[in-house]
Write a protein that holds these residues in place. Structure first.
Motif, PDB file in Angstrom:
ATOM      1  N   ALA A  31      48.614  31.686   4.335  1.00  0.00           N
ATOM      2  CA  ALA A  31      48.734  32.614   2.843  1.00  0.00           C
ATOM      3  C   ALA A  31      48.637  32.414   2.068  1.00  0.00           C
ATOM      4  CB  ALA A  31      50.781  32.941   2.303  1.00  0.00           C
ATOM      5  N   LEU A  32      47.561  31.250   1.911  1.00  0.00           N
ATOM      6  CA  LEU A  32      46.513  30.855   0.844  1.00  0.00           C
ATOM      7  C   LEU A  32      45.261  31.502   1.275  1.00  0.00           C
ATOM      8  CD1 LEU A  32      45.266  29.738  -1.649  1.00  0.00           C
ATOM      9  CD2 LEU A  32      45.504  27.375  -0.283  1.00  0.00           C
ATOM     10  N   VAL A  33      44.784  31.495   2.686  1.00  0.00           N
ATOM     11  CA  VAL A  33      43.152  31.764   3.077  1.00  0.00           C
ATOM     12  C   VAL A  33      43.497  33.491   2.854  1.00  0.00           C
ATOM     13  CG1 VAL A  33      42.346  32.132   5.102  1.00  0.00           C
ATOM     14  CG2 VAL A  33      42.607  30.063   4.589  1.00  0.00           C
ATOM     15  N   SER A  34      44.097  33.947   3.326  1.00  0.00           N
ATOM     16  CA  SER A  34      44.515  35.362   3.827  1.00  0.00           C
ATOM     17  C   SER A  34      44.132  35.878   2.348  1.00  0.00           C
ATOM     18  CB  SER A  34      45.525  36.257   4.267  1.00  0.00           C
ATOM     19  OG  SER A  34      46.875  35.772   3.368  1.00  0.00           O
ATOM     20  N   ALA A  35      44.823  35.236   1.131  1.00  0.00           N
ATOM     21  CA  ALA A  35      45.205  36.336  -0.253  1.00  0.00           C
ATOM     22  C   ALA A  35      43.509  35.571  -1.133  1.00  0.00           C
ATOM     23  CB  ALA A  35      45.804  34.780  -0.715  1.00  0.00           C
ATOM     24  N   ILE A  36      43.022  34.268  -0.678  1.00  0.00           N
ATOM     25  CA  ILE A  36      41.461  33.905  -0.611  1.00  0.00           C
ATOM     26  C   ILE A  36      40.825  35.370  -0.264  1.00  0.00           C
ATOM     27  CG2 ILE A  36      39.633  32.024  -0.536  1.00  0.00           C
ATOM     28  CD1 ILE A  36      41.225  29.985  -0.681  1.00  0.00           C
ATOM     29  N   MET A  37      40.803  35.213   1.133  1.00  0.00           N
ATOM     30  CA  MET A  37      39.606  36.566   1.421  1.00  0.00           C
ATOM     31  C   MET A  37      40.064  37.697   0.404  1.00  0.00           C
ATOM     32  SD  MET A  37      39.702  36.327   5.067  1.00  0.00           S
ATOM     33  CE  MET A  37      39.237  34.938   6.436  1.00  0.00           C
ATOM     34  N   GLU A  38      40.933  38.081  -0.178  1.00  0.00           N
ATOM     35  CA  GLU A  38      41.750  39.602  -0.904  1.00  0.00           C
ATOM     36  C   GLU A  38      40.297  39.117  -2.154  1.00  0.00           C
ATOM     37  OE1 GLU A  38      45.099  40.964   0.311  1.00  0.00           O
ATOM     38  OE2 GLU A  38      44.329  40.317   1.709  1.00  0.00           O
ATOM     39  N   GLN A  39      40.034  37.866  -2.553  1.00  0.00           N
ATOM     40  CA  GLN A  39      39.678  38.360  -3.813  1.00  0.00           C
ATOM     41  C   GLN A  39      38.578  39.425  -4.498  1.00  0.00           C
ATOM     42  OE1 GLN A  39      38.040  33.885  -4.723  1.00  0.00           O
ATOM     43  NE2 GLN A  39      40.696  32.996  -4.813  1.00  0.00           N
ATOM     44  N   LYS A  40      38.789  39.979  -5.301  1.00  0.00           N
ATOM     45  CA  LYS A  40      37.634  40.732  -6.239  1.00  0.00           C
ATOM     46  C   LYS A  40      37.029  41.338  -4.764  1.00  0.00           C
ATOM     47  CE  LYS A  40      36.942  37.391  -9.234  1.00  0.00           C
ATOM     48  NZ  LYS A  40      36.077  36.077 -10.428  1.00  0.00           N
ATOM     49  N   VAL A  41      37.468  41.362  -3.357  1.00  0.00           N
ATOM     50  CA  VAL A  41      36.978  43.094  -2.633  1.00  0.00           C
ATOM     51  C   VAL A  41      38.088  43.672  -2.515  1.00  0.00           C
ATOM     52  CG1 VAL A  41      35.373  40.334  -2.091  1.00  0.00           C
ATOM     53  CG2 VAL A  41      37.614  41.418  -0.759  1.00  0.00           C
ATOM     54  N   THR A  42      37.261  44.940  -2.007  1.00  0.00           N
ATOM     55  CA  THR A  42      38.507  46.251  -1.228  1.00  0.00           C
ATOM     56  C   THR A  42      39.339  45.659  -0.045  1.00  0.00           C
ATOM     57  OG1 THR A  42      36.973  46.595   0.879  1.00  0.00           O
ATOM     58  CG2 THR A  42      36.631  47.418  -1.905  1.00  0.00           C
ATOM     59  N   SER A  43      40.273  45.990  -0.037  1.00  0.00           N
ATOM     60  CA  SER A  43      40.675  45.554   1.251  1.00  0.00           C
ATOM     61  C   SER A  43      40.374  45.332   2.420  1.00  0.00           C
ATOM     62  CB  SER A  43      42.658  46.287   1.135  1.00  0.00           C
ATOM     63  OG  SER A  43      43.477  45.998  -0.289  1.00  0.00           O
ATOM     64  N   MET A  44      40.244  46.753   2.635  1.00  0.00           N
ATOM     65  CA  MET A  44      38.949  47.322   4.072  1.00  0.00           C
ATOM     66  C   MET A  44      38.114  46.121   4.242  1.00  0.00           C
ATOM     67  SD  MET A  44      36.555  50.230   4.491  1.00  0.00           S
ATOM     68  CE  MET A  44      35.486  50.141   3.436  1.00  0.00           C
ATOM     69  N   GLN A  45      37.241  45.290   3.277  1.00  0.00           N
ATOM     70  CA  GLN A  45      36.357  44.059   3.508  1.00  0.00           C
ATOM     71  C   GLN A  45      37.334  42.528   3.366  1.00  0.00           C
ATOM     72  OE1 GLN A  45      34.423  44.508  -0.314  1.00  0.00           O
ATOM     73  NE2 GLN A  45      32.665  43.771   0.538  1.00  0.00           N
ATOM     74  N   ALA A  46      38.512  42.043   3.292  1.00  0.00           N
ATOM     75  CA  ALA A  46      39.117  41.708   3.519  1.00  0.00           C
ATOM     76  C   ALA A  46      39.761  41.489   4.625  1.00  0.00           C
ATOM     77  CB  ALA A  46      40.024  41.683   2.218  1.00  0.00           C
ATOM     78  N   PHE A  47      40.315  42.665   5.513  1.00  0.00           N
ATOM     79  CA  PHE A  47      40.951  42.655   6.023  1.00  0.00           C
ATOM     80  C   PHE A  47      40.167  43.300   7.174  1.00  0.00           C
ATOM     81  CE2 PHE A  47      44.436  45.739   4.592  1.00  0.00           C
ATOM     82  CZ  PHE A  47      45.222  44.842   3.886  1.00  0.00           C
ATOM     83  N   SER A  48      39.014  43.177   7.613  1.00  0.00           N
ATOM     84  CA  SER A  48      37.545  42.450   8.306  1.00  0.00           C
ATOM     85  C   SER A  48      37.261  41.511   9.004  1.00  0.00           C
ATOM     86  CB  SER A  48      36.242  43.749   7.632  1.00  0.00           C
ATOM     87  OG  SER A  48      35.250  43.370   8.621  1.00  0.00           O
ATOM     88  N   ALA A  49      36.788  40.362   7.540  1.00  0.00           N
ATOM     89  CA  ALA A  49      36.851  39.592   7.776  1.00  0.00           C
ATOM     90  C   ALA A  49      37.827  38.578   7.891  1.00  0.00           C
ATOM     91  CB  ALA A  49      36.783  39.049   5.651  1.00  0.00           C
ATOM     92  N   TRP A  50      39.337  38.474   8.107  1.00  0.00           N
ATOM     93  CA  TRP A  50      40.230  38.542   8.043  1.00  0.00           C
ATOM     94  C   TRP A  50      39.952  38.122   9.541  1.00  0.00           C
ATOM     95  CZ3 TRP A  50      44.272  34.289   7.533  1.00  0.00           C
ATOM     96  CH2 TRP A  50      45.386  35.321   8.460  1.00  0.00           C
ATOM     97  N   ARG A  51      39.944  39.582  10.481  1.00  0.00           N
ATOM     98  CA  ARG A  51      40.289  39.751  11.616  1.00  0.00           C
ATOM     99  C   ARG A  51      39.275  39.042  12.257  1.00  0.00           C
ATOM    100  NH1 ARG A  51      39.278  45.159  10.840  1.00  0.00           N
ATOM    101  NH2 ARG A  51      37.461  45.149  11.204  1.00  0.00           N
ATOM    102  N   SER A  52      37.843  39.524  12.044  1.00  0.00           N
ATOM    103  CA  SER A  52      36.209  38.543  12.055  1.00  0.00           C
ATOM    104  C   SER A  52      36.776  36.987  13.162  1.00  0.00           C
ATOM    105  CB  SER A  52      35.386  38.992  12.178  1.00  0.00           C
ATOM    106  OG  SER A  52      35.367  40.280  12.324  1.00  0.00           O
ATOM    107  N   ILE A  53      36.788  36.367  11.361  1.00  0.00           N
ATOM    108  CA  ILE A  53      37.027  34.903  11.664  1.00  0.00           C
ATOM    109  C   ILE A  53      38.347  34.756  12.449  1.00  0.00           C
ATOM    110  CG2 ILE A  53      37.751  32.258  10.851  1.00  0.00           C
ATOM    111  CD1 ILE A  53      34.833  34.120  10.053  1.00  0.00           C
ATOM    112  N   VAL A  54      39.746  35.034  12.738  1.00  0.00           N
ATOM    113  CA  VAL A  54      40.749  35.007  13.122  1.00  0.00           C
ATOM    114  C   VAL A  54      40.600  34.925  14.789  1.00  0.00           C
ATOM    115  CG1 VAL A  54      43.212  35.429  13.405  1.00  0.00           C
ATOM    116  CG2 VAL A  54      41.929  35.463  11.407  1.00  0.00           C
ATOM    117  N   THR A  55      39.543  35.851  15.210  1.00  0.00           N
ATOM    118  CA  THR A  55      39.727  35.582  17.135  1.00  0.00           C
ATOM    119  C   THR A  55      38.266  35.392  17.326  1.00  0.00           C
ATOM    120  OG1 THR A  55      40.410  38.925  15.926  1.00  0.00           O
ATOM    121  CG2 THR A  55      38.401  38.167  18.213  1.00  0.00           C
ATOM    122  N   TRP A  56      37.587  35.850  16.520  1.00  0.00           N
ATOM    123  CA  TRP A  56      36.401  33.780  16.838  1.00  0.00           C
ATOM    124  C   TRP A  56      37.057  32.936  16.499  1.00  0.00           C
ATOM    125  CZ3 TRP A  56      32.203  36.592  12.553  1.00  0.00           C
ATOM    126  CH2 TRP A  56      32.161  37.610  13.388  1.00  0.00           C
TER     127      TRP A  56
END
Length: 329
Positions: free
Chosen positions: A144-169
């Motif tokens: 929960a903390l990591v996903s919230a940090i990813m969403e700091q001060k960026v668009t949802s699209m950016q945050a969700f894309s980063a989450w998808r990439s790192i979790v998949t890799w």
């Protein structure tokens, strides 16, 4: 982090995870629960590798959720039956934990007693229309903390894309017969050792990636302290002790991990505007939002969920915020 068996140059989605026998359970909520809203709040965008819904719950759909539990990776599949009961199946070493935690995920620990919706006529109407709204919790603090940090001060699209990439890799392939390739997030050490070039390639900005890596160095202690804390203020002190984590990130983590019914994410780009519009017909700022929500102290997040459930949202006035892509720099 358990190895995914991925060789250099081989994409994780090309692997085939073995299918084992599922553990199954029926969950019968003590009171009506909107399972779809309670569970789907944990979704990180439409292409989240940890979450997939074949159709809305209650309409014959199945929700698939992958998590890294204290016992290991688990895949959980949920189907809502007529009458409100939930049929659940789970695969992987974390399956027993996931089934034990299922009621909490569906909002069983969310207690609306003491919530006086009559303090505002619109809130009363939304509560009348959605009496089954509950706030679920994952009890998985670091994710929960990591996903919230990813969403700091960026668009949802950016945050969700980063989450998808790192979790998949860097995550682990989900066990069970998932309808598409799905992955569990890395463990704490896995997050700590994601290389800098991978964050860059995923499109996450350096302040967020540094905060995640630095938080992972204290990850186990943070999880232990936040779990032992007994109220929102205590948990805020735990999370804000991390460099790069502020009140917005702390509130979002409390909501996702602990289902905090009173947490309010001040500093959000849209939230104050939406609350102000829903309750007064006009935009407001964070101070105005907190003033409007004060009569509902103890249940302020519940009011926010009711606002979104009631679709009382401000119409868009212009184009979406354009994300800034720093990867070619």
């Amino acid at each position: 982090m358990r190895s995914t068996g991925v060789r250099t140059g081989q994409a994780p989605h090309e692997l085939t995870a073995p299918v084992e026998r599922a553990l199954e359970s029926d969950y019968r909520p003590a009171r009506p629960v909107d399972i779809g809203r309670a569970v789907s709040a944990q979704r990180h965008g439409s292409n989240d590798p940890t979450f997939f819904a074949t159709a809305p719950l209650g309409a014959g759909g199945v929700v698939w959720r992958v998590s890294r539990t204290p016992l290991g990776v688990a895949t959980l599949a949920l189907r809502q039956r007529a009458g409100g009961s939930i049929r659940a199946a789970a695969w992987g070493p974390g399956a027993p934990w996931a089934l034990d935690q299922l009621p909490a995920l569906c909002g069983a620990h969310d207690d609306p007693d003491g919530f006086d919706a009559s303090r505002h006529p619109s809130v009363a109407e939304w509560h009348r229309r959605h009496p089954d709204l509950r706030i679920g919790r994952t009890d998985l603090v670091f994710d929960a903390l990591v996903s919230a940090i990813m969403e700091q001060k960026v668009t949802s699209m950016q945050a969700f894309s980063a989450w998808r990439s790192i979790v998949t890799w860097y995550g682990e392939r989900a066990p069970g017969p998932t309808p598409r390739p799905m992955f569990a997030p890395p463990d704490i050490e896995g997050w700590r050792h994601v290389p800098s070039w991978a964050w860059h390639r995923a499109g996450l900005e350096p302040p967020q990636s540094r905060t995640i890596v630095e938080s992972a160095r204290r990850g186990t202690a943070i999880v232990r302290a936040a779990t032992a804390a007994t109220d929102g203020e205590s948990r805020d002190r735990v999370f804000i002790s991390l460099r790069g984590v502020g009140i917005w990130t702390s509130a979002e983590t409390r909501i996702r991990a602990f289902g905090d019914p009173d947490a309010v994410s001040t500093g959000d780009y849209h939230l104050a505007h939406q609350v102000g519009f829903a309750l007064t017909g006009h935009r407001t700022d964070d101070d105005g939002m907190l003033e409007l929500l004060e009569p509902f102290a103890g249940h302020r997040q519940r009011v926010i969920r009711l606002i979104y459930a009631g679709s009382s949202l401000e119409p868009r006035r212009g184009p979406r915020l354009s994300p800034e892509d720093h990867r070619d720099r």
